[in-house]
Scaffold this motif. Structure first.
Motif, PDB file in Angstrom:
ATOM      1  N   SER A 734       0.843  -1.208   0.000  1.00 46.00           N
ATOM      2  CA  SER A 734       0.000   0.000   0.000  1.00 46.00           C
ATOM      3  C   SER A 734       0.877   1.257   0.000  1.00 46.00           C
ATOM      4  CB  SER A 734      -0.975  -0.002   1.170  1.00 46.00           C
ATOM      5  OG  SER A 734      -0.331   0.329   2.354  1.00 46.00           O
ATOM      6  N   GLU A 735       1.992   1.233   0.767  1.00 45.73           N
ATOM      7  CA  GLU A 735       2.842   2.431   0.810  1.00 45.73           C
ATOM      8  C   GLU A 735       3.528   2.671  -0.538  1.00 45.73           C
ATOM      9  OE1 GLU A 735       3.055   4.817   2.958  1.00 45.73           O
ATOM     10  OE2 GLU A 735       1.549   3.841   4.198  1.00 45.73           O
ATOM     11  N   THR A 736       3.902   1.562  -1.210  1.00 44.41           N
ATOM     12  CA  THR A 736       4.521   1.728  -2.540  1.00 44.41           C
ATOM     13  C   THR A 736       3.538   2.430  -3.468  1.00 44.41           C
ATOM     14  OG1 THR A 736       5.721  -0.329  -2.207  1.00 44.41           O
ATOM     15  CG2 THR A 736       5.574   0.482  -4.463  1.00 44.41           C
ATOM     16  N   LEU A 737       2.302   1.997  -3.422  1.00 44.34           N
ATOM     17  CA  LEU A 737       1.302   2.612  -4.305  1.00 44.34           C
ATOM     18  C   LEU A 737       1.092   4.079  -3.931  1.00 44.34           C
ATOM     19  CD1 LEU A 737      -1.284  -0.313  -4.503  1.00 44.34           C
ATOM     20  CD2 LEU A 737       0.258   0.413  -6.286  1.00 44.34           C
ATOM     21  N   ASN A 738       1.126   4.363  -2.618  1.00 48.36           N
ATOM     22  CA  ASN A 738       0.974   5.762  -2.195  1.00 48.36           C
ATOM     23  C   ASN A 738       2.133   6.605  -2.704  1.00 48.36           C
ATOM     24  OD1 ASN A 738      -1.335   5.138  -0.899  1.00 48.36           O
ATOM     25  ND2 ASN A 738      -0.466   4.997   1.150  1.00 48.36           N
ATOM     26  N   TRP A 739       3.358   6.009  -2.588  1.00 45.67           N
ATOM     27  CA  TRP A 739       4.542   6.738  -3.086  1.00 45.67           C
ATOM     28  C   TRP A 739       4.380   7.024  -4.582  1.00 45.67           C
ATOM     29  CZ3 TRP A 739       7.936   4.858  -6.868  1.00 45.67           C
ATOM     30  CH2 TRP A 739       8.996   5.725  -7.190  1.00 45.67           C
ATOM     31  N   LEU A 740       3.892   6.009  -5.287  1.00 48.80           N
ATOM     32  CA  LEU A 740       3.754   6.155  -6.736  1.00 48.80           C
ATOM     33  C   LEU A 740       2.745   7.261  -7.077  1.00 48.80           C
ATOM     34  CD1 LEU A 740       4.562   5.171  -9.468  1.00 48.80           C
ATOM     35  CD2 LEU A 740       2.897   3.357  -9.322  1.00 48.80           C
ATOM     36  N   SER A 741       1.653   7.314  -6.294  1.00 51.42           N
ATOM     37  CA  SER A 741       0.647   8.364  -6.554  1.00 51.42           C
ATOM     38  C   SER A 741       1.296   9.737  -6.460  1.00 51.42           C
ATOM     39  CB  SER A 741      -0.483   8.285  -5.534  1.00 51.42           C
ATOM     40  OG  SER A 741      -1.111   7.034  -5.607  1.00 51.42           O
ATOM     41  N   ASN A 742       2.097   9.928  -5.397  1.00 49.77           N
ATOM     42  CA  ASN A 742       2.758  11.238  -5.245  1.00 49.77           C
ATOM     43  C   ASN A 742       3.776  11.468  -6.338  1.00 49.77           C
ATOM     44  OD1 ASN A 742       1.417  12.257  -3.072  1.00 49.77           O
ATOM     45  ND2 ASN A 742       2.634  11.088  -1.606  1.00 49.77           N
ATOM     46  N   ALA A 776      -4.645   1.554  -4.020  1.00 52.37           N
ATOM     47  CA  ALA A 776      -4.773   1.302  -5.462  1.00 52.37           C
ATOM     48  C   ALA A 776      -5.798   2.254  -6.068  1.00 52.37           C
ATOM     49  CB  ALA A 776      -5.197  -0.145  -5.695  1.00 52.37           C
ATOM     50  N   ILE A 777      -6.887   2.460  -5.318  1.00 59.37           N
ATOM     51  CA  ILE A 777      -7.938   3.339  -5.871  1.00 59.37           C
ATOM     52  C   ILE A 777      -7.436   4.785  -5.942  1.00 59.37           C
ATOM     53  CG2 ILE A 777     -10.223   4.311  -5.370  1.00 59.37           C
ATOM     54  CD1 ILE A 777     -11.013   1.479  -4.412  1.00 59.37           C
ATOM     55  N   THR A 778      -6.658   5.182  -4.909  1.00 62.85           N
ATOM     56  CA  THR A 778      -6.090   6.542  -4.937  1.00 62.85           C
ATOM     57  C   THR A 778      -5.168   6.698  -6.146  1.00 62.85           C
ATOM     58  OG1 THR A 778      -6.063   6.380  -2.540  1.00 62.85           O
ATOM     59  CG2 THR A 778      -4.914   8.260  -3.510  1.00 62.85           C
ATOM     60  N   TYR A 784      -6.101   8.946 -13.406  1.00 63.45           N
ATOM     61  CA  TYR A 784      -7.264   9.473 -14.136  1.00 63.45           C
ATOM     62  C   TYR A 784      -7.032  10.926 -14.566  1.00 63.45           C
ATOM     63  CZ  TYR A 784     -12.136  10.740 -15.056  1.00 63.45           C
ATOM     64  OH  TYR A 784     -13.298  11.171 -15.641  1.00 63.45           O
ATOM     65  N   LEU A 785      -6.307  11.669 -13.671  1.00 61.15           N
ATOM     66  CA  LEU A 785      -6.020  13.063 -14.013  1.00 61.15           C
ATOM     67  C   LEU A 785      -5.298  13.160 -15.358  1.00 61.15           C
ATOM     68  CD1 LEU A 785      -4.739  14.686 -10.713  1.00 61.15           C
ATOM     69  CD2 LEU A 785      -6.828  15.196 -11.933  1.00 61.15           C
ATOM     70  N   TYR A 786      -4.432  12.184 -15.625  1.00 62.19           N
ATOM     71  CA  TYR A 786      -3.609  12.256 -16.827  1.00 62.19           C
ATOM     72  C   TYR A 786      -4.232  11.506 -18.008  1.00 62.19           C
ATOM     73  CZ  TYR A 786      -0.136  13.899 -13.538  1.00 62.19           C
ATOM     74  OH  TYR A 786       0.518  14.625 -12.592  1.00 62.19           O
ATOM     75  N   VAL A 787      -4.898  10.394 -17.679  1.00 59.17           N
ATOM     76  CA  VAL A 787      -5.351   9.510 -18.740  1.00 59.17           C
ATOM     77  C   VAL A 787      -6.781   9.827 -19.147  1.00 59.17           C
ATOM     78  CG1 VAL A 787      -5.810   7.104 -19.328  1.00 59.17           C
ATOM     79  CG2 VAL A 787      -3.830   7.704 -17.957  1.00 59.17           C
ATOM     80  N   GLY A 788      -7.600  10.224 -18.180  1.00 57.01           N
ATOM     81  CA  GLY A 788      -8.984  10.534 -18.500  1.00 57.01           C
ATOM     82  C   GLY A 788      -9.874   9.296 -18.548  1.00 57.01           C
ATOM     83  N   PRO A 789     -11.106   9.488 -19.000  1.00 60.18           N
ATOM     84  CA  PRO A 789     -12.117   8.427 -18.948  1.00 60.18           C
ATOM     85  C   PRO A 789     -11.703   7.061 -19.512  1.00 60.18           C
ATOM     86  CG  PRO A 789     -13.106  10.485 -19.612  1.00 60.18           C
ATOM     87  CD  PRO A 789     -11.629  10.728 -19.545  1.00 60.18           C
ATOM     88  N   PRO A 790     -10.822   7.007 -20.571  1.00 60.77           N
ATOM     89  CA  PRO A 790     -10.517   5.654 -21.091  1.00 60.77           C
ATOM     90  C   PRO A 790     -10.012   4.696 -19.999  1.00 60.77           C
ATOM     91  CG  PRO A 790      -9.590   7.311 -22.528  1.00 60.77           C
ATOM     92  CD  PRO A 790     -10.146   8.047 -21.352  1.00 60.77           C
ATOM     93  N   LEU A 791      -9.473   5.274 -18.917  1.00 63.35           N
ATOM     94  CA  LEU A 791      -8.895   4.424 -17.870  1.00 63.35           C
ATOM     95  C   LEU A 791      -9.945   3.454 -17.309  1.00 63.35           C
ATOM     96  CD1 LEU A 791      -6.364   3.935 -16.202  1.00 63.35           C
ATOM     97  CD2 LEU A 791      -7.162   5.620 -14.572  1.00 63.35           C
ATOM     98  N   ARG A 792     -11.183   3.927 -17.288  1.00 61.58           N
ATOM     99  CA  ARG A 792     -12.207   3.092 -16.660  1.00 61.58           C
ATOM    100  C   ARG A 792     -12.421   1.792 -17.430  1.00 61.58           C
ATOM    101  NH1 ARG A 792     -17.456   1.823 -16.285  1.00 61.58           N
ATOM    102  NH2 ARG A 792     -18.505   1.948 -14.260  1.00 61.58           N
ATOM    103  N   MET A 793     -12.155   1.825 -18.714  1.00 63.62           N
ATOM    104  CA  MET A 793     -12.414   0.633 -19.536  1.00 63.62           C
ATOM    105  C   MET A 793     -11.733  -0.616 -18.997  1.00 63.62           C
ATOM    106  SD  MET A 793     -11.935   2.050 -23.335  1.00 63.62           S
ATOM    107  CE  MET A 793     -12.460   3.650 -23.868  1.00 63.62           C
ATOM    108  N   PHE A 794     -10.550  -0.403 -18.354  1.00 63.41           N
ATOM    109  CA  PHE A 794      -9.794  -1.577 -17.894  1.00 63.41           C
ATOM    110  C   PHE A 794     -10.470  -2.285 -16.724  1.00 63.41           C
ATOM    111  CE2 PHE A 794      -6.649   1.107 -19.897  1.00 63.41           C
ATOM    112  CZ  PHE A 794      -5.972   0.196 -20.676  1.00 63.41           C
ATOM    113  N   PHE A 795     -11.344  -1.543 -16.051  1.00 62.86           N
ATOM    114  CA  PHE A 795     -11.847  -2.096 -14.786  1.00 62.86           C
ATOM    115  C   PHE A 795     -13.331  -2.447 -14.855  1.00 62.86           C
ATOM    116  CE2 PHE A 795      -8.196   0.540 -13.943  1.00 62.86           C
ATOM    117  CZ  PHE A 795      -7.391  -0.377 -13.286  1.00 62.86           C
TER     118      PHE A 795
END
Length: 1983
Positions: A734-742, A776-778, A784-795
């Motif tokens: 979880s911390e790795t993912l948080n680091w990645l978000s930042n 992961a959701i964060t 999403y800020l960078y990719v936009g709506p297409p990102l949702r298609m994967f999930f």
């Protein structure tokens, strides 16, 4: 010489026109001097000679002409206006100068032409010279060619366009004149000098000897690049530069400068004529190509090969040909044929160029697969084919197919594919080879360079080398990160060897220019010929060169490859300095590391690293840290240091302090040293392991960030995430993912491998630990800020609960912008790191779509499926389409390989079954989503056919097609659609639907594009023809699209395109162009370079009215207003405000700066107190506020989003004050002020706090004072669609208030639509919303009465009952006039008109027009009585008009007209609910019946059925049936309106259950049959109503849709029965009259079917049969009047022209029967006909009478025969039988004379009778006998000795005569014995008879007046059904109000057909005169 002196005195210009040549010569000389003297090129003197210059050059005297030419040359050179003379002077030069023998004259003519070219008139001159080539005089041709050659050699091929010249060259070489051929050869050599080999193909067909000579000449042409030596006036700076170089003498140095400019890109292909080859294919080609013998197949292919050798082919449908060639390549066993087919394909591709692109996708995979062949000739043919095909399409389109083959097991295929990629890359430029393409190709090629087969490796290196050369290291290096040094060197070596197609010139130019500061001036010069890329290269190469030289330190030639590539998109970006180079480092062994570390670290430090005492270890770390801090970057051995840190205990360190230090040191090393990925790999495992540690986590993250900065985030992130997920520790994950978000926020998103992350994120989402899932959701939110709506298609496959969490996170991010990267950019040179960033940002979104896991459905598209789709049986076709749909549904996202599907689907688009067309369209829509951007390759073969479907006549099919086109365009962008001729071909089709839809679509799409392909110009001629289309909609759409075409093509090009139109059209179109030029929008600005993109909009974005923003662009207030979306993110920029304010200043200049500076601080980050202060500040700035109101309102909308309530309260408080102040100032909001403010205000209406809602409502009320309520209405209406229930409720209430205050006209777009919208909320799930909706509709009901139900349309039963209940409860009488309106509006309007001059153009007019509208509405409502309440308003208005009119109508109405409305006297205020039975027959029955009848016509089937059953019930009970008396017409009108409604609406409504309709039909027919059984009621039906009723019933009988229903036949049988009942039972006069009028209408109406008229006539025959019984009850005068009118409209001649003889027979039968029944009395019934001469009625009646009398006279001779004949004649009236009878007599011996006499009589009587057919079949003798006999009889009768016919008139006859007519002479004249009597007696008797019958000269007036016999009938002949309808409808509508208001106004009676329909007809007749008098009185009182 006396003459001389005369002309010597004349002014120069007159001398030049003198008839003496000497005078002219002198004039020319003086003119020449004058022209050289005038300095000012714009001097008025020049204009005097404008018309004369042509005469200068065409002078008939050779000597004078020479001088004239000199003068003309001087004129052209110096005069500003000379350009106007170009055409006439040039044609004069060509025709009158070039044929002169004097060389000097020709020379001057040539100079004049060149001078015109210099003054920018090249095109016109060239045109005249080319016309000269068609002259018969060879001298002229030679001179023209020479002039063209000279012009080309001096001005260059950019100014002289070569295409038209090259076209005529071959013709010149065929000339018989040697001089012409020689000159043509010189011209060809000159052209060759400019365009080199491009000239060869057009000249390949000339004489071989000439070609050989040419080749020899061409070889001699120097290879130096030709240069322009003479310049246009606009090229003066070039000229100066050229002269400067000449002076220096060094042409070599600067030569490069305009090298690119002067060598235009002439494409040989463009110069060729296209050849059509499809029709020339052998007839049996397709059979032969499938033949079993290879020789036959070979023959077929050779035929094709021969045809495709033509260098340019006409476009057409090559799909079938390509298909068979592809089959040969792929499947043929004979390799020779494979090679041959490949040659054919390459020929096709070369000849068709871009037009072959649509087939490329099908062929390329097959060719790539076929590379498995070893034979060199096959491989070579395939290579040529695939290379030719590549040029017809783009790498993007083929990428999928190529990548699919890269993993093939066959090494030859891999090798050839890599080589093909390398060759393809050579044709690319950095812009056509973006990272998104490089990425997959590099990945695949990297596998190839590690392949076991050497040839595959070599090919891979070559391809990568080419990529490196084309795209530059910056672009390619990231993908080569893991390649070892040896291989990298090999790739670079290959890169240096590569020769690029596009890069050579640019590279060369750059070399020459190295170190020169002038780079890039050239690009500014105009040059249509220069290709864009070359210019770019010229501009950019200079500066780049320096960068590369610095960097590489090698000679420039081998320098930075991007420079050599020229035109570099990537090359142009700021280059990284040396330090950005990827650091590659081999792994060092532990010993080496220790050595290196020992060299830089204190010895004690190394010893204590693994000490057992933690304090020692801590001390060691401190020393380590100091040492690292002091080290220089260059001497820091990073890998050695980190390996020392990792040495035991390494990352297993137990003491947290030591560990923290250790991690901090790693971060330092990464920041300060040259940190490689090798070093990073040493430490990353340890870092990830510690990232979840509570104490050390933050240090670990810091170290990871430092490494990411050193080794780039994409690589680091991938390593880190992979490591984390290989461990089991959830905290670390979880911390790795948080680091990645930042990290993503800090570094930006560029280069990240989304796919890898997504798989890890999916793992994380499935984790059991909630913290991991949350992180992961964060992370997804940040992505999403960078990719936009297409990102949702994967999930989309995730569980719903998770998906909703993800959606919530995305929702949160909506409207936020990605932050600007703060790290990872420090190492870019400052030059343009951001740009690079930006480019990547733009790509991310697209990349993501590319990463979606796609399924290959190619194998599912089987031949069987394709044949199914093309089957003859539509059901099987449908099955096929269903299968395709299910395949797509399963696959979700697919590869572009879909086999034969496109062709199959294309055929279905023009399927005869429209349902299949719609299904195909929805499949194509689905296909676009499934295939994503790769759908591009199918645009030409599938997208364009969809556009064709836009021409379908069915609305729903067109809508589906439009949706499909939009879905495609969303994926492909517009470029593919606009390229090529396809779109213009579609627009060319003269289908109005297609044109209007297509133009509408283009008008929507074009404004959004930044650039368009030049092919858009091809659409312009068709656009012009649309502007003049017959269809109004097409014209309108074309006008709408015009500005957007102009926006891209420019006014000049558009105006030029009008050249080919007819003069009248041209003027019209040019006028429209001028108009469009004024409205032309600006092109959309390129996206702001901000390295981050806004993804979602703000919540209110959906209200954002599009117009607001568009208006802003056009208005002068602002260049671009920040719309709330942008504003919310960053506040408004002060600069924008300032510009806006300046342009808006109208008052209060002094205070502006203050207002402005106050606001400019107003970004969204204000504190509460600041916001409040600023609002207070605004309150004090009255004047400034109005000037920049739009800004203030926008700023206040931002405040709405403030979370602090007190700020919000203050804002609203201020708004109230603001709007009060504005209304006092008489200000009006402009459209864009309103549209950018109101939607946000309405958002606030839904606030949870009551106080705020109340304030907002108050503001909305005040808004209406400064913005028209009708314009507010749509905004509030939009607010009712919100998700917030409070907002919905408040908006509905507000709508109610608006309607209450301002009447129904505020409802926009129409009251109907608005009410339907409101009524939908009655079913809302929220109680307050339901109540609000009900209350609003009750309010409307109170204003508008019962009509509300009609406007609302169908409501569900539940909603309807709720509404009725609410209306009952409110029981509020329609209130008085809208008081508020009366108070506010009038006075405001007057002030406004006085004041409006001072304001911005506001809707002042709007208000007053609203008011007038209200007035009109008021007066209208009086007449129709729909809105009784408005009546009083009207009075108020009249009083306001200075009391000019005192209106006393209400009194008049009340007192005088009561007697007419007997039933009205007992008003019963509210009768709403209808009791199911009419048990209580009290006085309000009438109103109840009215109400029920009004429900019969209801649009809701159930309501109508209910009403019908109630009426039926009443009719069935004898005692109650008479209650219906007086309502019959009303009921019948309602009924046929319902029939019409069913016919037009319900039957067409596919959603409606047809059983419902049958039920409704049976109810209608049932109740009418009941009605028409009651004779007393049936007779009340009036003519007009019966006519419409019969029309409705007959239409129903003919409705084929009814027959198709299950019980349809039953319905039609019932209708039959009903029609019989109507004919029998209704008033016979009325029904006969109605049928006659109906017959007349149906014969007149072109649209009416013959079947309809036939049925009307059958009804008439039925009536005729009934006549004997009914004749006495019929008003014959009226019927005869109808027949008279009918015969006036349809004279006999016209009736005979009808297709069938039914109408004329029907009419005759009717008249005959009437005559038979009435006898001569019939003639007394013509009283109602004013002018009897207008029709043949009277004559016809007399003929019939006479005929019947004649027949009776003959009876004594042959009584039985005669009688039978008369009977037969009377009944059938068949001419043929009579004539046959007569001819029979003539033929028999005994009766021949009698026969002739009868024939004579007959002919005399029926002068137009045709006896030809009877004579035709007889012998010549018989014919002449008959003619002679007739002549004889004629002379006998005319002559004096006239003898009476042999039959004497006996007393018998006398007896039979008398009863026939009472008016015949009663006493018998003559004797009774049958003796002969003189003719005079008979003549006398005949006279008397004729007189009595009203024939001959006895005039009508002489007879006694018959009017006494008949009073005028009570009813007009036929009340027009529309009047009738109008009156009935208003009556239905008013039924309620009548009983509530006794003050029925006089117009009521007027509108209801002079009262006849209200009271019973008899009373009406009596009162008509009375009424007329009253009406006159009323009118006079009004005047």
């Amino acid at each position: 010489m006396g003459d001389d002196s005369e002309w010597m005195k004349l002014p120069i210009d007159q001398k030049c026109e003198h008839k003496l040549w000497k005078a002219r010569l002198n004039g020319y000389e003086e003119a020449l001097k004058l022209f050289q003297k005038i300095d000012d090129e714009k001097s008025p003197e020049w204009s005097k000679y404008l018309g004369l210059i042509k005469k200068f050059v065409t002078d008939s005297n050779a000597v004078a002409q020479l001088k004239g030419l000199e003068a003309a040359l001087a004129y052209v050179e110096n005069a500003h206006v000379a350009g106007k003379t170009t055409g006439e002077v040039a044609s004069g030069v060509v025709n009158k100068v070039f044929n002169q023998p004097k060389a000097r004259a020709k020379e001057l003519g040539l100079d004049i032409c060149l001078m015109y070219i210099e003054i920018e008139k090249g095109e016109a001159i060239q045109e005249e010279l080319l016309k000269g080539l068609d002259n018969k005089n060879p001298k002229i041709i030679v001179a023209c060619i020479e002039t063209l050659r000279k012009a080309l050699s001096e001005f260059g091929s950019k100014i002289i366009s070569l295409k038209p010249i090259i076209k005529v060259l071959p013709k010149l070489f065929e000339s018989r004149e040697k001089a012409v051929r020689d000159e043509a050869k010189l011209l060809a050599v000159e052209i060759y000098r400019w365009i080199r080999d491009a000239l060869r193909p057009p000249l390949q067909n000339i004489n071989s000897v000439q070609l050989k000579e040419l080749e020899e000449e061409w070889i001699k042409v120097s290879s130096a690049v030709p240069r322009q030596t003479r310049f246009l006036r606009s090229q003066q700076e070039l000229k100066a530069k050229f002269e400067q170089q000449q002076a220096v003498g060094g042409d070599t140095d600067g030569g490069g400068d305009d090298e690119e400019e002067t060598v235009p890109q002439v494409d040989a292909y463009e110069l060729l004529e296209a050849v059509e080859i499809l029709s020339k294919l052998p007839k049996d080609f397709y059979e032969k190509i499938e033949a079993k013998k290879w020789q036959e197949r070979k023959e077929a292919l050779e035929a094709v090969e021969l045809l495709v050798k033509n260098p340019k082919l006409e476009s057409g449908d090559y799909a079938d040909l390509v298909k068979v060639l592809k089959k040969v390549v792929g499947k043929d066993t004979n390799v020779m044929l494979v090679a041959l087919a490949a040659k054919c394909l390459s020929g096709l591709a070369t000849g068709l160029r871009k037009k072959f692109g649509q087939y490329a996708g099908h062929v390329v995979p097959t060719i790539l697969e076929k590379f498995k062949e070893k034979k060199p000739q096959v491989v070579q043919a395939l290579q040529e084919a695939i290379d030719a095909i590549f040029l017809t399409t783009t790498l993007q389109n083929l990428s999928e197919d190529i990548l699919a083959v890269m993993d093939n097991k066959n090494p030859t295929i891999k090798q050839q594919t890599s080589l093909f990629i390398a060759r393809s890359f050579r044709h690319c430029t950095p812009s056509t080879l973006p990272k998104s393409l490089l990425k997959p190709f590099c990945a695949a090629l990297l596998k190839h360079i590690n392949d076991s087969a050497p040839e595959v490796r070599d090919a891979g290196f070559e391809a990568l080398g080419t990529a490196l050369k084309v795209a530059g290291e910056k672009a390619v290096n990231p993908f080569l990160a893991d390649v070892d040094k040896l291989k990298l060197d090999r790739i670079k070596e290959c890169a240096e060897k590569v020769e690029l197609v596009y890069g050579k010139k640019a590279g060369g130019a750059a070399e020459k220019r190295e170190g020169k500061p002038v780079a890039g001036k050239t690009a500014a010069l105009p040059g249509p010929g220069a290709d864009k890329e070359t210019k770019d290269a010229a501009t950019k190469a200079g500066p780049l060169k320096k960068a590369s030289a610095v960097k590489s330190g090698v000679p420039p030639k081998k320098g930075k490859p991007a420079t050599a590539a020229g035109a570099g998109g990537a090359g142009a970006k700021g280059k990284k300095g040396p330090e950005t180079k990827e650091i590659f480092e081999s792994e060092l062994s532990m010993e080496v590391c220790e050595e290196k570390a020992a060299a830089v670290l204190p010895a004690s430090c190394i010893q204590q690293l693994d000490s057992g005492n933690w304090k020692e270890r801590l001390a060691c770390m401190e020393e380590f840290q100091k040492a690292v801090e002091l080290m220089e970057r260059s001497e820091m051995p990073c890998q050695a240091l980190v390996r020392m840190l990792a040495k035991k205990p390494g990352w297993k360190e137990t003491n947290f302090q030591v560990m923290q230090m250790k991690l901090h040191i790693v971060a330092l090393i990464a920041q300060k040293g040259n940190f490689s990925k090798t070093s990073a790999q040493v430490v990353l495992d340890g870092l990830v392991d510690k990232v979840g540690d509570v104490k050390c986590g933050s240090n670990a993250k810091e170290a990871m960030t430092a490494i990411a900065e050193a080794c780039q985030l994409p690589w680091t992130a991938e390593q880190v995430v992979a490591t984390a997920f290989s461990q089991k520790n959830p905290k670390n994950q979880s911390e790795t993912l948080n680091w990645l978000s930042n990290a993503i926020k800090e570094f930006g998103f560029s280069g990240l491998n989304v796919k890898a992350f997504i798989s890890n994120v999916k793992t994380a989402l499935a984790a059991t630990n909630p913290a991991v899932r949350t992180s992961a959701i964060t992370l997804l939110g940040v992505m999403y800020l960078y990719v936009g709506p297409p990102l949702r298609m994967f999930f989309e496959d995730e569980k719903p609960a998770l998906l909703s969490q993800i959606d919530a996170e995305f929702e949160k991010m909506q409207g936020q912008t990605a932050p600007t990267p703060t790290r990872g950019i420090s190492r870019h040179s400052a030059g343009g790191g951001d740009d690079g960033e930006e480019e990547e940002q733009e790509e991310v979104g697209n990349d993501v779509v590319d990463l979606l896991p796609r399924t290959d459905i190619g194998d599912k598209i089987t031949a069987e499926l394709v044949s199914k789709i093309g089957d003859k049986n539509w059901k099987i076709r449908k099955e096929g389409l269903d299968e395709v749909t299910s395949i797509l549904n399963e696959a979700k996202f697919i590869h572009p390989n879909i086999g034969e599907l496109p062709a199959a689907l294309k055929n279905r688009l023009n399927d005869s079954n429209k349902i299949l067309v719609q299904q195909t369209l929805s499949i194509l829509q689905q296909l676009a989503t499934a295939m994503g951007p790769n759908i591009k390759q199918h645009v030409k073969n599938l997208g364009i056919p969809v556009i064709t479907v836009l021409g379908d006549s069915k609305n729903n099919v067109r809508a589906a097609a439009l949706a499909t086109v939009n879905a495609w365009a969303e994926q492909t962008g517009m470029k593919e659609w606009l390229e090529g001729e396809d779109l213009s071909e579609e627009l060319k089709k003269e289908n109005p639907f297609l044109r209007q839809e297509l133009l509408g679509w283009l008008a929507e799409k074009l404004p959004t594009l930044r650039s368009v392909p030049s092919d858009l110009l091809l659409c312009v001629p068709h656009l012009y023809s649309c502007l003049e289309d017959r269809n109004g909609d097409v014209r309108k759409k074309a006008q709408d699209a015009l500005p957007f075409f102009m926006m891209h093509l420019g006014f000049e090009k558009m105006a030029k395109a009008t050249g080919k139109l007819k003069p009248t059209s041209k003027d019209q179109v040019l006028a429209m162009l001028e108009k469009a030029k004024a409205n032309m929008p600006a092109k959309p600005a390129p996206p702001a370079k901000s390295s981050s993109r806004v993804v979602g909009g703000t919540a209110p974005a959906k209200f954002q009215p599009g117009s607001a923003f568009a208006d802003d662009l056009g208005s002068n207030t602002m260049e671009s207003k920040p719309d709330p979306k942008k504003a919310k993110a960053g506040g408004l920029s002060s600069k924008t405000k300032q510009s806006n304010v300046n342009s808006n200043i109208s008052k209060g200049n002094a205070s502006l700066p203050k207002a402005n500076t106050g606001l400019s601080k107003g970004s969204s980050s204000l504190t509460k107190s600041q916001s409040i202060k600023q609002i207070e500040h605004l309150e004090s700035e009255k004047d400034g506020v109005i000037s920049c109101l739009d800004l203030i309102l926008k700023w206040l909308t931002l405040r709405f989003f403030d979370t602090n309530t007190s700020v919000l309260m203050k804002t609203l408080e201020y708004l109230k004050l603001l709007f009060n102040m504005l209304s006092q100032e008489e200000y009006h909001l402009t459209e864009n002020e309103a549209s950018s403010f109101i939607p946000y205000l309405i958002l606030k209406v839904g606030e949870p706090k009551d106080v705020i809602r109340k304030d907002v409502r108050a503001i909305l009320n005040r808004m209406c004072l400064i913005y028209p309520a009708s314009k507010m209405f749509p905004f509030i209406m939009e607010g009712t669609k919100s998700k917030n229930s409070k907002q919905r409720a408040e908006c509905l209430e507000e709508l109610g208030c608006l309607v209450e205050s301002y009447g129904m006209n505020v409802c926009q777009p129409t009251p109907g639509k608005a009410l339907k919208e409101m009524a939908t909320h009655i079913g809302d799930r929220d109680n307050t919303v339901r109540n609000a909706a009900l209350n609003t509709i009750v309010t409307v009901y109170n204003v508008h009465g019962d009509q509300v139900f009609k406007l609302i349309g169908n409501l569900s039963e539940k909603d309807m009952s709720m509404l009725e209940e609410r209306i009952k409860r409110s029981a509020k009488r329609p209130s008085a006039a809208p008081v508020r309106q009366a108070e506010e509006k009038p006075q405001r309007t007057q002030n406004i008109s006085a004041n409006s001059g001072m304001m911005r153009k506001g809707p002042a007019e709007d208000m007053s027009s609203k008011l007038n509208q209200n007035r009109n509405m008021g007066s209208h409502s009086e007449t129709t009585h729909t809105v009784p309440r408005e009546f009083q308003l009207d009075l108020d208005e009249i009083e306001n008009d200075n009391g000019t009119v005192r209106c006393e109508m209400p009194a008049l109405v009340q007192h005088k007209l009561d007697d007419i409305f007997e039933p009205v006297l007992i008003p019963e205020p509210k009768i709403r609910a209808v009791s199911p039975h009419f048990d209580d027959m009290h006085s309000n029955t009438a109103s109840t019946i009215n109400f029920v009848i009004s429900q019969v016509a209801s649009g809701d089937i159930n309501t109508s059925i209910q009403a019908l059953t109630q009426i039926d019930e009443v009719l069935k009970q004898e005692d109650k049936a008479e209650a219906m008396s007086g309502h019959i017409d009303q009921f019948l009108i309602a009924t046929f309106m319902q029939l019409r409604l069913i016919y037009n609406t319900h039957m067409a409504d596919e959603k409606l259950d047809k059983d419902e309709i049958v039920r409704l039909y049976s109810c209608i027919i049932g109740s009418m049959i009941t009605l028409f059984q009651i004779e007393s009621l049936a007779r009340e039906a009036s003519t007009g109503v019966l006519k419409d009723l019969m029309h409705g019933l007959i239409t129903l009988m003919l409705d084929s849709r009814v027959e198709d229903l299950e019980e349809g036949e039953q319905v039609i049988r019932s209708v039959n029965l009903l029609v019989v009942k109507v004919l029998e039972k209704s008033d016979q006069t009325n029904i006969l009259s109605a049928l006659l009028v109906l017959l007349q209408d149906s014969l007149l109406a072109t649209a009416s079917s013959p079947k309809f008229s036939e049925l009307v006539m059958k009804c008439l025959w039925r009536m005729v049969r009934l006549l004997p019984e009914t004749i006495n009850s019929i008003n014959l005068d009226r019927i005869l009047l109808d027949i008279h009118i009918f015969m006036k409209v349809f004279p006999k001649e016209k009736l005979k022209q009808c297709k069938s003889d039914f109408p004329i027979r029907t009419l005759k039968t009717l008249l005959h029967t009437l005559c038979k029944l009435k006898g001569p009395k019939i003639l007394d019934h013509l009283t109602m006909i004013d002018n009897k001469n207008e029709s043949e009625l009277e004559a016809h009646l007399c003929r019939v009478m006479k005929h019947s009398m004649d027949q009776s006279g003959k009876a004594d001779k042959d009584t039985e025969k005669g009688a039978s004949r008369i009977e037969e004649k009377a009944s059938k009236a068949k001419v043929n039988d009579i004539l046959a009878e007569i001819f029979k007599k003539i033929g028999s011996k005994e009766n021949t004379k009698e026969g002739l006499a009868e024939l004579y009589e007959y002919k005399k009587k029926y002068s137009d009778a045709d006896i030809e057919p009877f004579l035709k079949n007889s012998s010549q003798f018989f014919q002449s006998y008959v003619e002679r006999g007739l002549r004889l009889i004629e002379t006998e009768r005319e002559g004096k000795g006239r003898i009476a016919p042999s039959t004497g008139i006996s007393s018998q006859m006398e007896g039979t005569c008398v009863p026939v007519s009472t008016h015949t002479v009663s006493s018998s004249i003559g004797n009774t014995n049958g003796e002969e009597v003189g003719p005079s007696v008979y003549l006398e008797r005949l006279k008397i008879l004729r007189q009595r019958c009203g024939l001959d000269n006895a005039k009508q007036e002489d007879r006694p007046p018959l009017t006494s016999l008949l009073s005028k009938p009570t009813l007009p002949t036929v009340a027009s059904s529309t009047d009738m309808l109008h009156s009935k409808l208003s009556q239905l509508r008013e039924s309620r109000e009548q009983y509530q208001h006794l003050d029925l106004d006089c117009n009521q009676t007027h509108s209801s057909g002079i009262g006849t329909t209200l009271a019973s007809p008899s009373s009406a007749a009596a009162n008509i005169d009375d009424l007329k008098k009253r009406l006159e009185r009323i009118k006079s009182s009004r005047k």
